[in-house]
Design a protein around this motif. Structure first.
Motif, PDB file in Angstrom:
ATOM      1  N   GLN A   3      79.339  53.046 -14.941  1.00  0.00           N
ATOM      2  CA  GLN A   3      80.685  53.610 -14.804  1.00  0.00           C
ATOM      3  C   GLN A   3      81.150  54.213 -16.139  1.00  0.00           C
ATOM      4  N   LEU A   4      80.864  53.537 -17.232  1.00  0.00           N
ATOM      5  CA  LEU A   4      81.241  54.044 -18.549  1.00  0.00           C
ATOM      6  C   LEU A   4      80.500  55.340 -18.855  1.00  0.00           C
ATOM      7  N   MET A  49      85.213  61.465 -23.945  1.00  0.00           N
ATOM      8  CA  MET A  49      83.771  61.256 -24.075  1.00  0.00           C
ATOM      9  C   MET A  49      83.403  60.246 -25.166  1.00  0.00           C
ATOM     10  N   PHE A  50      83.878  60.441 -26.387  1.00  0.00           N
ATOM     11  CA  PHE A  50      83.471  59.555 -27.482  1.00  0.00           C
ATOM     12  C   PHE A  50      83.943  58.125 -27.274  1.00  0.00           C
ATOM     13  N   LEU A  54      81.357  55.005 -26.938  1.00  0.00           N
ATOM     14  CA  LEU A  54      81.499  53.820 -27.799  1.00  0.00           C
ATOM     15  C   LEU A  54      81.615  52.553 -26.957  1.00  0.00           C
ATOM     16  N   LEU A  55      82.310  52.637 -25.847  1.00  0.00           N
ATOM     17  CA  LEU A  55      82.457  51.466 -24.982  1.00  0.00           C
ATOM     18  C   LEU A  55      81.128  51.039 -24.349  1.00  0.00           C
ATOM     19  N   ILE A  56      80.183  51.968 -24.215  1.00  0.00           N
ATOM     20  CA  ILE A  56      78.852  51.578 -23.733  1.00  0.00           C
ATOM     21  C   ILE A  56      78.210  50.611 -24.724  1.00  0.00           C
ATOM     22  N   PHE A  73      92.772  48.719 -17.575  1.00  0.00           N
ATOM     23  CA  PHE A  73      92.579  49.685 -18.663  1.00  0.00           C
ATOM     24  C   PHE A  73      92.006  50.985 -18.132  1.00  0.00           C
ATOM     25  N   MET A  74      90.957  50.883 -17.326  1.00  0.00           N
ATOM     26  CA  MET A  74      90.302  52.087 -16.811  1.00  0.00           C
ATOM     27  C   MET A  74      91.270  52.963 -16.013  1.00  0.00           C
TER      28      MET A  74
END
Length: 137
Positions: A3-4, A49-50, A54-56, A73-74
């Protein structure tokens, strides 16, 4: 994690398309000044995108998606970012076309853009809350 990645890819494509839109729309209208749509490309790539790329990495280390605060949050962050991007377009097109907005329209655009920024702030708070939840577990 998928999903991320999909969210990051969505914002990458959107950011690139908005960059092309800015270049072509201003060129077609022979506009040389500063406009809100000139910042769309960078805002979309960095805040979209960034952040999700980063969350990945964060997910790999902390499984942040398992935190209770992550799902809200999403929804909230993405709603805020998309609303902010849309309002930058709504603000920028009249700038390029040299249209004068009346006070009511100008205030409405600013107000809705403000709501987008508030949603972004709430989303970031929830992201930090989710990260904190995973760190202390």
């Amino acid at each position: 994690m998928k999903q991320l990645f999909k969210t990051a890819a969505f914002y990458a494509v959107l950011g690139l398309l908005l960059g092309v839109f800015y270049r072509e729309f201003t060129k077609f209208n022979a506009f040389t000044g500063t406009t809100a749509i000139g910042f769309l490309h960078v805002h979309t790539l960095v805040l979209g995108m960034f952040l999700f790329l980063l969350l990945i990495v964060v997910e790999k280390n902390f499984q942040i998606t398992q935190a209770k605060a992550f799902k809200p949050f999403m929804y909230i962050y993405n709603s805020g970012l998309l609303l902010t991007i849309f309002m930058m377009i709504v603000r920028g097109i009249p700038q390029v076309l040299s249209l004068t907005l009346n006070r009511g329209a100008d205030a409405a655009i600013s107000g809705v853009a403000g709501i987008g920024h508030i949603l972004l702030a709430v989303g970031l708070f929830l992201l930090f809350k989710a990260l904190y939840q995973r760190i202390i577990e």
